[in-house]
Design a protein around this motif. Structure first.
Motif, short mmCIF file in Angstrom:
data_model
loop_
_atom_site.label_atom_id
_atom_site.label_comp_id
_atom_site.label_asym_id
_atom_site.label_seq_id
_atom_site.Cartn_x
_atom_site.Cartn_y
_atom_site.Cartn_z
N SER A 70 0.85 -1.19 0.00
CA SER A 70 0.00 0.00 0.00
C SER A 70 0.88 1.24 0.00
CB SER A 70 -0.91 0.02 1.23
OG SER A 70 -1.79 -1.09 1.23
N VAL A 102 -10.74 11.38 -1.55
CA VAL A 102 -10.68 10.17 -0.72
C VAL A 102 -12.08 9.84 -0.22
CG1 VAL A 102 -8.30 10.51 0.08
CG2 VAL A 102 -10.19 11.52 1.38
N GLN A 133 -9.17 6.37 1.52
CA GLN A 133 -8.71 5.63 0.35
C GLN A 133 -8.96 6.48 -0.90
OE1 GLN A 133 -10.93 1.99 -0.31
NE2 GLN A 133 -9.01 0.87 -0.54
N THR A 134 -7.97 6.60 -1.76
CA THR A 134 -8.13 7.36 -2.99
C THR A 134 -8.91 6.53 -4.01
OG1 THR A 134 -6.13 6.57 -4.09
CG2 THR A 134 -5.88 8.41 -2.53
N PRO A 160 -7.50 1.87 -5.05
CA PRO A 160 -7.68 1.23 -3.74
C PRO A 160 -6.40 0.91 -2.98
CG PRO A 160 -8.24 -0.28 -5.53
CD PRO A 160 -8.07 1.07 -6.14
N GLN A 161 -5.25 0.90 -3.66
CA GLN A 161 -3.99 0.63 -2.97
C GLN A 161 -3.34 1.89 -2.41
OE1 GLN A 161 -2.18 -2.34 -6.07
NE2 GLN A 161 -0.90 -2.42 -4.26
N TYR A 212 -3.64 5.54 -0.33
CA TYR A 212 -4.38 6.32 0.66
C TYR A 212 -3.78 7.72 0.73
CZ TYR A 212 -6.42 1.89 2.14
OH TYR A 212 -7.12 0.70 2.17
N ALA A 218 -5.41 6.17 8.25
CA ALA A 218 -4.94 5.77 6.92
C ALA A 218 -3.97 4.59 7.02
CB ALA A 218 -4.27 6.95 6.23
N ASN A 243 -5.94 1.42 7.88
CA ASN A 243 -6.71 0.91 6.76
C ASN A 243 -5.84 0.38 5.63
OD1 ASN A 243 -8.99 1.62 8.18
ND2 ASN A 243 -9.37 3.50 7.02
N ALA A 244 -4.63 0.92 5.51
CA ALA A 244 -3.72 0.45 4.48
C ALA A 244 -3.09 -0.89 4.84
CB ALA A 244 -2.62 1.49 4.25
N LYS A 303 -11.27 -2.21 8.62
CA LYS A 303 -11.05 -0.82 8.25
C LYS A 303 -11.90 0.10 9.12
CE LYS A 303 -9.72 -1.71 3.44
NZ LYS A 303 -8.30 -1.43 3.69
#
Length: 435
Positions: A125, A275, A280-281, A284-285, A287, A309, A312-313, A318
């Protein structure tokens, strides 16, 4: 195969905080930092405010004390920031095990990787935490911005200043410069300064500024700015204002130049990177957190986002962002602090199911002791006692607001505050009024 669990494109305090938090999760982390990074310029107003309280003689020379020189002031601020920054220095991060790379980063369109300093980095990520830079505007005159005024301000700077803006930066610097002896005119286009706050709070702040010598002009449109014969002229309505210096506080824009976000399908706008609630941008990988997403500029909020972030990464489950219990503050004197909903916002959401508790610090013994009685405590609650938000103006607002932030986070009702019996005298006495 990934080289790292997380690669952080930094350049902000949030980026370094994220690197430390990821290392504490026993992850393999790389942090890419630009060649020149200034993390703590936002502390300069805090430092100058504290210096004024510690060394009144810098501002008011007397026969009993020798005034501090401008060079001594600069050195004091520089030392303060250096001491604070040490905890987040690149050397400390490297000692923790972070792979620190000093250089510029960009995404590759061949595959999801980052190029930096002649290296290619592949991770599970990625986190973008590059921060933001002040917006610039096209003027036919030279001007300061919040990013350079702290370094370039000098005792022999022109005495007449015009500050353009309607945000915390403009309010903070208007007051500080006025207290430093400069003549300040603050121009805001909106009907009230700090329009995100309730009108009564905004008008109190305006009164505080005016009491400190700031001329405040609201609902004004600037039609022209010119520099002629070394003097700057600003046309505001029917009035032409002559000034020596201009400070433009036009907000911030994301620091994303040359990242090549389009190559990895990350959407961004003028305000910031797009985001979702997981930070998350649109890839999906990848942030993003902090000022680069166009939200709040307060360090505590940026660090809150950095922690979410990273979680969640790298981890499951999440977590969604929830700013309801995260406070923010403005480095004025007295401070302005806010958490949760304002009265205006609460009434929009809950209509008449809202009550307001309001008290002034002039009745607080601790405020009387230090002769700092200007201020207000405003608590917004639902009829069932649920605390929706709080606004505090006080020399101790930054500390006091944390109590209300914890109460909101723990879903405490106003009855729980009545169980507080704070040290007397202390500013926390305000919480006991009216119970």
């Amino acid at each position: 195969m990934a080289d790292y669990d997380l690669v952080i494109i930094g350049g902000s305090l949030a980026g370094r905080y994220a690197a430390i938090w990821a290392m504490e999760q026993n992850k393999k982390v790389a942090l890419i930092e630009p060649y020149e990074t200034t993390l703590f310029n936002f502390l300069i107003p805090h430092a100058l405010n504290q210096l004024r309280q510690n060394h009144q003689q810098f501002f008011i020379p007397s026969t009993y004390q020798t005034p501090l020189s401008w060079e001594e002031v600069r050195q004091w601020v520089k030392n303060f920031i250096a001491n604070v920054e040490e905890k987040y220095s690149l050397a400390i991060l490297a000692a923790l095990g972070v792979d620190v790379i000093v250089g510029n980063a960009e995404f590759s369109d061949r595959q999801l990787l980052i190029k930096a300093n002649n290296r290619q980095l592949i991770a599970r990520s990625y986190l973008i935490a590059t921060g933001a830079i002040p917006k610039t505007i096209g003027l036919d005159a030279s001007y300061f911005t919040p990013s350079n005024i702290g370094q370039q301000l000098a005792v022999d700077s022109g005495k007449n200043w015009v500050i353009i803006g309607n945000n915390p930066d403009s309010i903070t610097w208007a007051q500080i410069l006025s207290k430093l002896g400069f003549k300040i005119t603050l121009i805001a286009t909106a009907a009230q300064i700090l329009p995100s706050l309730d009108a009564d709070i905004s008008y109190l702040v305006e009164a505080i500024l005016e009491a400190d010598g700031v001329r405040v002009l609201t609902e004004k449109t600037i039609s022209q700015i010119k520099e002629l014969d070394g003097k700057k002229w600003i046309q505001v309505g029917n009035e032409a204002i002559e000034t020596d210096e201009i400070l433009v506080c036009a907000g911030y824009q994301p620091n994303i130049k040359d990242l090549r976000l389009e190559a990895v399908k990350v959407k961004s706008y003028q305000r910031g990177i797009e985001v979702n609630s997981f930070l998350q941008t649109t890839n999906p990988q990848i942030y993003a957190c902090g000022e680069v997403i166009g939200g709040y500029s307060d360090a505590n909020i940026n660090n809150y986002e950095a922690k979410i972030a990273v979680n969640n990464a790298l981890l499951l489950p999440k977590i969604k962002t929830n700013y309801q219990s995260i406070p923010w503050a403005i480095a004025t004197n007295p401070q302005i602090a806010q958490v949760g909903f304002t009265e205006t916002k609460a009434k929009q959401l809950y209509s008449d199911n809202v009550s307001v508790v309001q008290h002034y610090f002039k009745s607080v013994a601790a405020a009387q002791l230090i002769e700092e009685t200007t201020g207000i405590y405003k608590l917004v609650v639902r009829r069932n006692g649920e605390i929706l938000g709080a606004t505090i103006i006080s020399p101790q607002a930054g500390e006091l607001i944390n109590v209300m932030a914890l109460a909101i986070a723990q879903k405490l009702k106003i009855e729980a505050i009545s169980q507080l019996f704070p040290i007397y005298p202390s500013f926390s006495e305000i919480f006991t009024f009216g119970r």
